[in-house]
Design a protein around this motif. Structure first.
Motif, short mmCIF file in Angstrom:
data_model
loop_
_atom_site.label_atom_id
_atom_site.label_comp_id
_atom_site.label_asym_id
_atom_site.label_seq_id
_atom_site.Cartn_x
_atom_site.Cartn_y
_atom_site.Cartn_z
N THR A 159 36.80 51.60 40.17
CA THR A 159 36.96 50.38 39.15
C THR A 159 37.49 51.07 37.70
O THR A 159 38.04 50.19 36.86
N PHE A 219 40.43 41.02 31.68
CA PHE A 219 38.96 41.26 32.45
C PHE A 219 37.92 40.65 31.40
O PHE A 219 37.05 40.03 31.94
N THR A 267 30.91 53.28 42.16
CA THR A 267 31.70 52.20 41.76
C THR A 267 32.87 52.37 40.99
O THR A 267 33.98 51.89 41.10
N TYR A 282 32.29 39.85 41.79
CA TYR A 282 33.22 40.48 40.67
C TYR A 282 32.48 40.89 39.55
O TYR A 282 32.64 42.08 39.08
N LYS A 283 31.51 40.26 38.90
CA LYS A 283 30.89 40.45 37.78
C LYS A 283 29.98 41.69 38.11
O LYS A 283 30.11 42.82 37.20
N TYR A 316 39.80 45.29 46.66
CA TYR A 316 40.84 45.87 45.88
C TYR A 316 41.99 45.69 46.73
O TYR A 316 43.10 45.17 46.37
N ALA A 342 39.50 36.49 41.01
CA ALA A 342 38.22 37.08 40.34
C ALA A 342 37.21 35.84 40.40
O ALA A 342 36.14 35.89 40.46
N MET A 367 32.27 44.93 38.51
CA MET A 367 33.12 45.12 37.62
C MET A 367 32.30 45.91 36.34
O MET A 367 32.70 46.65 35.40
#
Length: 210
Positions: free
Chosen positions: A123, A167, A119, A108-109, A69, A101, A112
């Protein structure tokens, strides 16, 4: 270098090694599969040594999330103080976010898309007053205000929906791994044109209603 300085450097190097191993496991297997034992096995440390540097897996995740972040914020923060029109700031910061990203696709995948509470503490983005706790969302809300939006709740919801759309595009581009650079650029450009066009039209309609 003094003994204290050398020990401090060695400690930081070991912490970095642990975090890098954790990030690799997350990218390969997902956050749900991360464990202190797996980290220890990967870097040939004993689990007890891992606990010497981190209290538990949740603390490791906290440091990883904070690092990701922070990197994103540092990349998009300069646009906040730019003298460019707000629509250009939205466009530039969104493009930078997407580019970052795509530079760490697996991590990232995995991060997120995770529903692990530890987490989500970093997020989650759709809760009320999220702009107060998510600086990146706060920046987007600021740009919408500069465009002429006035209703704070509407501004935040619009920013949240915009983030979700961004996203979604990122996840599809990561999933469809064989896209060439030119196609990615075209998709990003078309996306920004479409989304910003809708935002600007909404601003125009609101002004006409007044």
């Amino acid at each position: 270098m003094s003994i204290q300085e050398r020990r401090a450097r060695e400690r930081e190097e070991r912490r970095d090694c642990i975090l890098q191993a954790a990030q690799a496991i997350i990218a390969e297997e997902g956050i749900e599969k991360l464990s202190v034992r797996k980290i220890a096995s990967r870097i040939e440390y004993s689990p007890s040594l891992i606990y010497h540097y981190f209290q538990d897996k949740e603390e490791i995740l906290h440091h990883l999330m904070g690092g990701v972040y922070k990197a994103i914020l540092e990349a998009i923060a300069p646009y906040q103080f730019s003298e460019e029109p707000p629509e250009e700031k939205i466009k530039a910061s969104t493009r930078k976010y997407i580019e970052m990203a795509l530079q760490m696709p697996d991590a990232y995948k995995a991060i997120m898309l995770s529903s692990v509470p530890g987490t989500l503490a970093h997020t989650s983005i759709l809760f009320k007053d999220a702009r107060q706790k998510r600086p990146a969302l706060g920046m987007l809300c600021q740009y919408l205000e500069e465009l002429g939006w006035e209703n704070e709740e509407q501004i935040e919801r619009t920013a949240q929906v915009y983030w979700c759309a961004t996203f979604g595009l990122i996840i599809r581009m990561i999933t469809e791994k064989d896209l060439d650079h030119m196609q990615i650029e075209r998709l990003i450009e078309n996306y920004l044109h479409f989304i910003l066009g809708g935002i600007q039209q909404s601003v125009t309609c609101r002004k006409e209603e007044q």
